[in-house]
Motif scaffolding. Structure first.
Motif, PDB file in Angstrom:
ATOM      1  N   GLU A  74       0.836  -1.208   0.000  1.00 45.47           N
ATOM      2  CA  GLU A  74       0.000   0.000   0.000  1.00 45.47           C
ATOM      3  C   GLU A  74       0.867   1.253   0.000  1.00 45.47           C
ATOM      4  OE1 GLU A  74      -2.362  -0.582   3.501  1.00 45.47           O
ATOM      5  OE2 GLU A  74      -3.632  -2.089   2.541  1.00 45.47           O
ATOM      6  N   LEU A  75       1.887   1.264   0.805  1.00 46.86           N
ATOM      7  CA  LEU A  75       2.752   2.431   0.930  1.00 46.86           C
ATOM      8  C   LEU A  75       3.485   2.725  -0.387  1.00 46.86           C
ATOM      9  CD1 LEU A  75       3.512   4.499   3.063  1.00 46.86           C
ATOM     10  CD2 LEU A  75       5.315   2.960   3.816  1.00 46.86           C
ATOM     11  N   TRP A  76       3.979   1.667  -1.038  1.00 45.92           N
ATOM     12  CA  TRP A  76       4.682   1.861  -2.305  1.00 45.92           C
ATOM     13  C   TRP A  76       3.739   1.867  -3.498  1.00 45.92           C
ATOM     14  CZ3 TRP A  76       8.093   0.014   1.517  1.00 45.92           C
ATOM     15  CH2 TRP A  76       9.256   0.769   1.641  1.00 45.92           C
ATOM     16  N   GLN A  81       2.801  -8.531  -7.601  1.00 47.64           N
ATOM     17  CA  GLN A  81       3.494  -8.897  -8.836  1.00 47.64           C
ATOM     18  C   GLN A  81       4.482  -7.818  -9.274  1.00 47.64           C
ATOM     19  OE1 GLN A  81       0.152  -9.126  -8.349  1.00 47.64           O
ATOM     20  NE2 GLN A  81      -0.018 -11.360  -8.259  1.00 47.64           N
ATOM     21  N   ASP A  82       4.078  -6.561  -9.191  1.00 49.35           N
ATOM     22  CA  ASP A  82       4.978  -5.476  -9.592  1.00 49.35           C
ATOM     23  C   ASP A  82       6.071  -5.229  -8.557  1.00 49.35           C
ATOM     24  OD1 ASP A  82       3.609  -5.087 -11.977  1.00 49.35           O
ATOM     25  OD2 ASP A  82       2.281  -3.574 -11.113  1.00 49.35           O
ATOM     26  N   PHE A  83       5.718  -5.308  -7.287  1.00 56.83           N
ATOM     27  CA  PHE A  83       6.696  -5.060  -6.232  1.00 56.83           C
ATOM     28  C   PHE A  83       7.824  -6.080  -6.286  1.00 56.83           C
ATOM     29  CE2 PHE A  83       8.260  -5.017  -1.819  1.00 56.83           C
ATOM     30  CZ  PHE A  83       8.454  -3.661  -1.643  1.00 56.83           C
ATOM     31  N   LYS A  90      15.143   1.324  -6.172  1.00 56.04           N
ATOM     32  CA  LYS A  90      14.150   2.253  -6.722  1.00 56.04           C
ATOM     33  C   LYS A  90      13.256   2.854  -5.651  1.00 56.04           C
ATOM     34  CE  LYS A  90      14.216   0.943 -11.407  1.00 56.04           C
ATOM     35  NZ  LYS A  90      13.760   1.602 -12.574  1.00 56.04           N
ATOM     36  N   THR A  91      13.380   2.408  -4.408  1.00 55.37           N
ATOM     37  CA  THR A  91      12.571   2.987  -3.339  1.00 55.37           C
ATOM     38  C   THR A  91      13.228   4.230  -2.746  1.00 55.37           C
ATOM     39  OG1 THR A  91      13.583   1.615  -1.615  1.00 55.37           O
ATOM     40  CG2 THR A  91      11.603   0.750  -2.718  1.00 55.37           C
ATOM     41  N   SER A 121       7.414   6.318  -3.234  1.00 55.59           N
ATOM     42  CA  SER A 121       6.477   5.315  -3.760  1.00 55.59           C
ATOM     43  C   SER A 121       6.580   5.251  -5.284  1.00 55.59           C
ATOM     44  CB  SER A 121       5.043   5.647  -3.344  1.00 55.59           C
ATOM     45  OG  SER A 121       4.511   6.667  -4.167  1.00 55.59           O
ATOM     46  N   SER A 122       5.877   4.309  -5.862  1.00 54.64           N
ATOM     47  CA  SER A 122       5.891   4.154  -7.322  1.00 54.64           C
ATOM     48  C   SER A 122       5.274   5.342  -8.044  1.00 54.64           C
ATOM     49  CB  SER A 122       5.157   2.870  -7.719  1.00 54.64           C
ATOM     50  OG  SER A 122       3.791   2.971  -7.385  1.00 54.64           O
ATOM     51  N   THR A 123       4.444   6.120  -7.349  1.00 54.71           N
ATOM     52  CA  THR A 123       3.822   7.286  -7.978  1.00 54.71           C
ATOM     53  C   THR A 123       4.510   8.596  -7.586  1.00 54.71           C
ATOM     54  OG1 THR A 123       2.208   7.602  -6.202  1.00 54.71           O
ATOM     55  CG2 THR A 123       1.577   6.130  -8.019  1.00 54.71           C
TER      56      THR A 123
END
Length: 158
Positions: A74-76, A81-83, A90-91, A121-123
């Motif tokens: 949730e945080l990232w 599957q993507d994590f 990348k974090t 995060s990813s966003t």
């Protein structure tokens, strides 16, 4: 037609890895990461649903995440599957990579370390981790097999 898709904590490899995470944390810190009893699947489910963020990566030259519990996903802002395809570097933003690399190396030598720092995060949402713990993972033969990190104290950075 039946749905054979398993949740991460139901997969045999994830169950084994969950137990490895718990055992390694206790080995290095002398404390339990999670107070839980039951079957190995119940333990893996409890770890996945725990109220803290928990991640781990393997031993690749550019380590790839191999575990993230529900709070971490949730945080990232990523699916399992993507994590579990993402390099752990990348974090962290580029400006803090040197400090992150120093921390990973220190932990490899000492077994575990406390840490704080900004992650992303990813966003692109940034959050400041406080009082995290990073530790080495040991497999069933006590061989090094990666690192894990846990934290529950963080603040979003605007």
């Amino acid at each position: 037609m039946t749905n054979n898709i398993q949740l991460p904590w139901q997969q045999e490899a994830v169950i084994r890895h969950s137990l490895r995470i718990l055992r390694s944390f206790e080995y290095w810190t002398g404390r339990s990461l999670l107070d839980v009893n039951g079957s190995v699947q119940e333990i893996a489910q409890a770890l996945f649903a725990a109220p803290f963020a928990l991640v781990s990566h393997g031993t690749e030259s550019d380590p790839i995440f191999n575990y993230g519990n529900q709070r971490a996903l949730e945080l990232w802002e990523l699916s399992w599957q993507d994590f579990t395809k993402m390099p752990s570097r990348k974090t962290a933003e580029e400006v803090v990579q040197e400090e992150r690399n120093r921390l990973l190396a220190e932990t490899t030598t000492k077994g575990f370390s406390n840490y704080s720092g900004i992650r992303i995060s990813s966003t692109g949402k940034r959050f400041d981790i406080k009082d995290g713990i990073l530790w080495n993972l040991l497999d069933e033969n006590d061989d090094y097999c990666g690192q894990a990190a846990v934290f529950s104290n963080y603040e979003l950075v605007l």
